[in-house]
Design an enzyme around this catalytic site. Structure first.
Site, PDB file in Angstrom:
ATOM      1  N   HIS A 121      81.073  14.152  68.500  1.00 23.31           N
ATOM      2  CA  HIS A 121      80.108  13.541  69.422  1.00 23.31           C
ATOM      3  C   HIS A 121      80.302  13.991  70.871  1.00 23.31           C
ATOM      4  O   HIS A 121      81.411  14.249  71.320  1.00 23.31           O
ATOM      5  CB  HIS A 121      80.081  12.018  69.283  1.00 23.31           C
ATOM      6  CG  HIS A 121      81.318  11.276  69.704  1.00 23.31           C
ATOM      7  ND1 HIS A 121      81.489  10.815  70.991  1.00 23.31           N
ATOM      8  CD2 HIS A 121      82.405  10.885  69.018  1.00 23.31           C
ATOM      9  CE1 HIS A 121      82.645  10.159  71.058  1.00 23.31           C
ATOM     10  NE2 HIS A 121      83.224  10.195  69.887  1.00 23.31           N
ATOM     11  N   GLU A 160      77.340   8.277  69.951  1.00 24.92           N
ATOM     12  CA  GLU A 160      78.302   7.772  68.958  1.00 24.92           C
ATOM     13  C   GLU A 160      78.934   6.473  69.420  1.00 24.92           C
ATOM     14  O   GLU A 160      79.121   5.536  68.648  1.00 24.92           O
ATOM     15  CB  GLU A 160      79.393   8.822  68.695  1.00 24.92           C
ATOM     16  CG  GLU A 160      80.319   8.477  67.526  1.00 24.92           C
ATOM     17  CD  GLU A 160      81.567   7.676  67.899  1.00 24.92           C
ATOM     18  OE1 GLU A 160      82.288   7.262  66.998  1.00 24.92           O
ATOM     19  OE2 GLU A 160      81.816   7.435  69.104  1.00 24.92           O
ATOM     20  N   GLU A 161      79.257   6.419  70.714  1.00 22.34           N
ATOM     21  CA  GLU A 161      80.044   5.290  71.232  1.00 22.34           C
ATOM     22  C   GLU A 161      79.273   3.970  71.237  1.00 22.34           C
ATOM     23  O   GLU A 161      79.855   2.910  71.405  1.00 22.34           O
ATOM     24  CB  GLU A 161      80.559   5.603  72.649  1.00 22.34           C
ATOM     25  CG  GLU A 161      81.537   6.775  72.728  1.00 22.34           C
ATOM     26  CD  GLU A 161      82.904   6.495  72.123  1.00 22.34           C
ATOM     27  OE1 GLU A 161      83.112   5.384  71.595  1.00 22.34           O
ATOM     28  OE2 GLU A 161      83.757   7.392  72.166  1.00 22.34           O
ATOM     29  N   ASP A 218      86.839  13.718  65.207  1.00 19.93           N
ATOM     30  CA  ASP A 218      86.922  12.759  66.314  1.00 19.93           C
ATOM     31  C   ASP A 218      88.398  12.484  66.593  1.00 19.93           C
ATOM     32  O   ASP A 218      89.273  13.114  66.005  1.00 19.93           O
ATOM     33  CB  ASP A 218      86.159  11.475  65.931  1.00 19.93           C
ATOM     34  CG  ASP A 218      85.632  10.708  67.143  1.00 19.93           C
ATOM     35  OD1 ASP A 218      86.182  10.854  68.249  1.00 19.93           O
ATOM     36  OD2 ASP A 218      84.673   9.932  66.971  1.00 19.93           O
ATOM     37  N   HIS A 241      89.942   5.614  74.982  1.00 18.41           N
ATOM     38  CA  HIS A 241      88.940   4.927  75.803  1.00 18.41           C
ATOM     39  C   HIS A 241      89.482   4.510  77.172  1.00 18.41           C
ATOM     40  O   HIS A 241      88.879   3.661  77.827  1.00 18.41           O
ATOM     41  CB  HIS A 241      88.335   3.714  75.072  1.00 18.41           C
ATOM     42  CG  HIS A 241      87.384   4.122  73.987  1.00 18.41           C
ATOM     43  ND1 HIS A 241      86.475   3.268  73.424  1.00 18.41           N
ATOM     44  CD2 HIS A 241      87.189   5.317  73.380  1.00 18.41           C
ATOM     45  CE1 HIS A 241      85.772   3.908  72.512  1.00 18.41           C
ATOM     46  NE2 HIS A 241      86.199   5.151  72.461  1.00 18.41           N
TER      47      HIS A 241
HETATM   48 CO    CO Z   1      85.379   6.708  71.208  1.00 14.15          CO
HETATM   49 ZN    ZN Z   2      85.070   9.238  69.474  1.00 18.74          ZN
END
Ligand code: CO
Ligand code: ZN
Length: 325
Positions: free
Chosen positions: A59, A191-192, A214, A300
């Site tokens: 992503h 995606e998030e 990922d 994150h």
């Molecule tokens: Co993420």
């Molecule tokens: Zn990710």
């Protein structure tokens, strides 16, 4: 790894992936037969082959914040775009698309308590609402800001989730010689916020097999929750997360590809979160789907940490898996 630096230092909060998309298209167009962008904003690149139709996905978007309200003193209240760990963002810098930088602060009595997003604000140094509104409007999104470093075999940067995955797919495309299988490299959007781009892209590609690339958490920092994945121990082959139970055929093909090519790898069970694999495997009548994960510390946060050797292991594994599937 200049390209990884360029990819991570370019901002692309979910729904605003345009600048990242442009970099990727420029990098890959020489290495595929056809490249297109769908209505959602995902890039679909095709590298023709006579064998099975296999889709790889990473992503392009990253987590961020969105301005919700500007008060009379010029402080900007905000909400999250994607999963934000509140305790990790106090005093972080965020950058709006026009270059305006803000600092995340919190109401004073919040400091001794667990902070919550609604008690936090963005300070752009504006004296009042009118001054702030010249720089930022309600609805504007900002990405976390931070520099890029390579040292001691690791990279430190924001947005390694999942620009590192994009980098892995781009490098795999560049290094792949002749491919037997019919390969699609998809760089998904949004995606998030719920695996949205992968959903429509997988419908369009209609693959037989799919592998999402990922990042994943690690259990190797002081007092971390028990988890088998460690930095510097190779590509992680996913068994499951909260979005997918990886198909046994794909998992085994990945494991045997790694074994044959002597690529360091480890198995991953992730207790939280999901990846594009979660959307892809439920496409149409179902797709045999697995995932290759890059071990990542502080996911994150504005300062994610990944191993350069692990990144290379993931690239090699994608190349080896392209024909093993
Ligand atoms: Co993420
Ligand atoms: Zn990710």
């Amino acid at each position: 790894m200049k390209l990884l630096e360029k990819l991570t230092m370019t901002d692309g909060v979910s729904g605003n992936e345009g600048a990242v998309r442009e970099i990727i298209i420029n990098e890959i167009k020489k290495y595929c037969d056809d490249v297109s962008v769908d209505a959602m904003g995902s890039i679909i690149a095709h590298k023709k082959g006579k064998g099975r139709k296999v889709m790889f996905a990473a992503h392009t978007d990253e987590i961020g914040v969105v301005a919700t309200f500007i008060d009379e003193n010029g402080f900007i209240r905000f909400s999250n775009v994607g999963g934000i760990y509140v305790k990790e963002i106090l005093y972080s810098k965020v950058r709006f698309s026009n270059g305006i930088t803000g600092v995340i602060g919190a109401e004073e009595d919040e400091f001794n308590k667990k902070p919550s997003l609604d008690k936090m604000y963005i300070d752009i140094g504006a004296a009042n609402r009118a001054e702030a509104e010249k720089c930022v409007s309600v609805g504007d999104m900002a990405a976390f800001a931070g520099d890029y470093r390579e040292q001691n075999g690791v990279v430190i940067s924001k947005a390694l989730d999942d620009r590192a995955g994009c980098y892995i797919l781009i490098e795999a495309m560049k290094r792949l010689k002749k491919n037997k299988n019919d390969l699609y490299f998809v760089f998904t959007c949004q995606e998030e916020v719920g695996l949205r781009g992968a959903k429509t892209a997988a419908y369009a590609v209609n693959p037989e097999y799919a592998v999402a690339v990922d990042v994943t958490d690690t259990g190797d920092t002081p007092e971390a929750p028990k988890m088998a994945v460690r930095l510097h121990h190779g590509a992680a082959i996913k068994v499951m997360d909260r979005s997918v139970l990886c198909h046994i055929d794909v998992r085994e093909a990945l494991l045997s590809a790694a074994k044959k090519a002597k690529i360091p790898c480890q198995l991953e069970v992730l207790n939280i979160g999901g990846t594009d694999a979660g959307a892809i495997h439920l496409t149409r009548t179902g797709v045999k789907t697995g995932a290759v994960s890059l071990p990542l510390r502080y996911m994150h946060s504005p300062s994610e940490v990944a191993s350069i050797n692990d990144i290379n292991a993931c690239i090699e594994l994608i190349i080896a898996a392209a024909d093993e599937l």
